[in-house]
Scaffold this motif. Structure first.
Motif, short mmCIF file in Angstrom:
data_model
loop_
_atom_site.label_atom_id
_atom_site.label_comp_id
_atom_site.label_asym_id
_atom_site.label_seq_id
_atom_site.Cartn_x
_atom_site.Cartn_y
_atom_site.Cartn_z
N PRO A 1 27.93 114.11 -51.67
CA PRO A 1 28.92 113.09 -52.65
C PRO A 1 29.09 111.60 -52.11
CG PRO A 1 30.06 115.43 -52.23
CD PRO A 1 28.62 115.53 -51.33
N ALA A 2 29.11 111.78 -50.68
CA ALA A 2 29.21 110.30 -50.29
C ALA A 2 28.05 109.67 -49.73
CB ALA A 2 30.04 110.34 -48.89
N GLU A 3 26.85 110.42 -50.17
CA GLU A 3 25.38 109.80 -49.97
C GLU A 3 25.33 109.53 -48.57
OE1 GLU A 3 24.09 106.90 -52.64
OE2 GLU A 3 24.83 108.11 -54.54
N THR A 4 25.89 110.35 -47.89
CA THR A 4 25.30 110.26 -46.42
C THR A 4 24.25 111.08 -45.79
OG1 THR A 4 27.08 112.00 -45.86
CG2 THR A 4 27.75 109.67 -45.46
N MET A 5 23.89 112.09 -46.80
CA MET A 5 22.72 112.82 -46.74
C MET A 5 22.00 112.95 -47.97
SD MET A 5 23.67 115.88 -43.91
CE MET A 5 24.36 115.70 -42.24
N SER A 6 20.88 112.97 -47.79
CA SER A 6 19.55 112.91 -48.93
C SER A 6 18.70 114.16 -48.59
CB SER A 6 19.00 111.83 -49.40
OG SER A 6 19.76 110.88 -49.56
N TRP A 7 18.48 114.82 -49.45
CA TRP A 7 17.29 116.15 -49.20
C TRP A 7 16.52 116.21 -50.28
CZ3 TRP A 7 22.74 117.49 -50.09
CH2 TRP A 7 23.07 118.05 -51.08
N VAL A 8 15.20 117.01 -49.93
CA VAL A 8 14.47 117.66 -51.04
C VAL A 8 13.74 118.90 -50.23
CG1 VAL A 8 12.30 116.10 -49.97
CG2 VAL A 8 12.46 116.74 -52.28
N ILE B 1 12.99 118.75 -46.52
CA ILE B 1 13.22 117.51 -45.74
C ILE B 1 14.53 116.96 -45.91
CG2 ILE B 1 12.17 115.28 -45.63
CD1 ILE B 1 9.90 116.38 -47.15
N LEU B 2 15.31 116.36 -44.73
CA LEU B 2 16.81 115.96 -44.70
C LEU B 2 16.72 114.58 -44.21
CD1 LEU B 2 19.68 116.49 -45.23
CD2 LEU B 2 19.61 117.44 -42.91
N LYS B 3 17.41 113.72 -45.01
CA LYS B 3 17.50 112.17 -44.23
C LYS B 3 19.03 112.29 -43.85
CE LYS B 3 18.02 108.58 -46.89
NZ LYS B 3 17.75 107.41 -47.45
N PHE B 4 19.40 111.63 -42.77
CA PHE B 4 20.69 111.53 -42.34
C PHE B 4 20.84 110.53 -41.29
CE2 PHE B 4 18.52 114.48 -39.64
CZ PHE B 4 19.09 114.13 -38.49
#
Length: 229
Positions: free
Chosen positions: A177-184, A195-198
Motif C-alpha cells: 500500500p505504501a509502495e515501499t516494496m514492488s514485486w512480480v 522478483i522483489l524490489k525493496f
C-alpha cells in the motif's frame, strides 16, 4: 547494474492471468542504440538468437522459426504504447527453450536502461513485461550463476537457467500500500520466478528467487539479492 549482496527467501504468489485485449496503437520500432545496448547484452548472456529485425517502413521481419510469434509480439508492443512506451527496439530476440521473444520498450527514441521495459512474449499470447529493476535482476542472476564457468559447464548452466529463469507465462505484479516494496512473479518452464524490489539501509535492492533452480539440496530454491544501481 546490480551488485550481489547475498541470498534471501521470500514467498510470493505466481499467477497466470489471461492476455488483456489489445487495442491497436502506433509503435515506432527504431530506438537509437537499443540494438547494441542492454537488450543485446541480455540476449548475449542467455544465448538468445535474433528473431526479427526492423526493415524499411519500421516493421519487424521475423525469421522463419519465429513467424508464429509475430502477432503476439506486435500486440504486446501496441498495448505498451498506450502506457507511454511507444517505441520498441529494432531487434527482437528469441530463446527456443521457453519459446519466448524478448523486445525492449522505450518512452523515447533513445534507449534508457533506467526506465526501459522488457517484454517477454509467447506465441500463445501470454506475456510478461518487466520493469527495469526486474529485468536487471534476472540479468544479474544469470551472471551470478554463470560466474567464470567455461565450456560444457557454462553451456549446462545456461540450459538449466533457460528452463527455470526465463518467462514462460503471464505475470503477477503488485506493490505494498505504501509502495515501499514492488514485486512480480511469473512461471518458468520449470518452477516459478519471484522478483522483489525493496529498500534496505537507504539503498534499493532486488531479490530474485527461482524455485526450479535448486541449490544446496533437491527442492531448495535459489535466491540472490542484488543492489540496484
Amino acid at each position: 547494474m546490480l551488485v550481489d549482496s547475498g541470498r534471501a527467501a521470500v514467498a510470493l504468489t505466481v499467477g497466470v492471468p489471461a492476455l488483456a485485449a489489445c487495442v491497436p496503437a502506433p509503435v515506432v520500432a527504431g530506438v537509437s542504440g537499443a540494438a547494441a545496448g542492454w537488450l543485446a547484452e541480455f540476449s548475449n548472456e542467455i544465448r538468445g538468437e535474433i528473431a526479427a529485425q526492423v526493415v524499411e517502413g519500421g516493421k519487424w521481419v521475423f525469421g522463419k522459426i519465429w513467424e508464429g510469434w509475430s502477432k503476439s509480439t506486435n500486440e504486446v508492443a501496441s498495448k505498451q504504447a498506450e502506457e507511454g512506451f511507444g517505441f520498441a527496439g529494432r531487434t527482437v530476440y528469441g530463446h527456443a527453450v521457453p519459446g519466448t521473444t524478448f523486445v525492449s520498450l522505450h518512452r523515447t527514441k533513445l534507449d534508457d536502461a533506467t526506465s526501459d521495459r522488457l517484454a517477454c512474449v509467447r506465441n500463445s499470447g501470454e506475456f510478461v513485461v518487466l520493469e527495469n529493476w526486474a529485468w536487471k535482476g534476472v540479468l544479474a542472476f544469470v551472471k551470478q550463476e554463470l560466474g567464470d564457468k567455461e565450456g560444457d559447464d557454462r553451456l549446462h548452466a545456461l540450459q538449466l537457467l533457460a528452463s527455470t529463469l526465463m518467462p514462460h507465462g503471464s505475470v503477477t505484479p503488485g506493490k505494498t500500500p505504501a509502495e515501499t516494496m514492488s514485486w512480480v512473479g511469473y512461471p518458468a518452464k520449470e518452477g516459478g520466478v519471484e522478483i522483489l524490489k525493496f529498500a534496505d539501509g537507504g539503498k534499493e535492492k532486488v531479490m530474485v528467487k527461482a524455485s526450479g533452480y535448486y541449490t544446496g539440496s533437491h527442492g531448495q530454491a535459489t535466491s540472490h539479492t542484488f543492489e540496484l544501481k
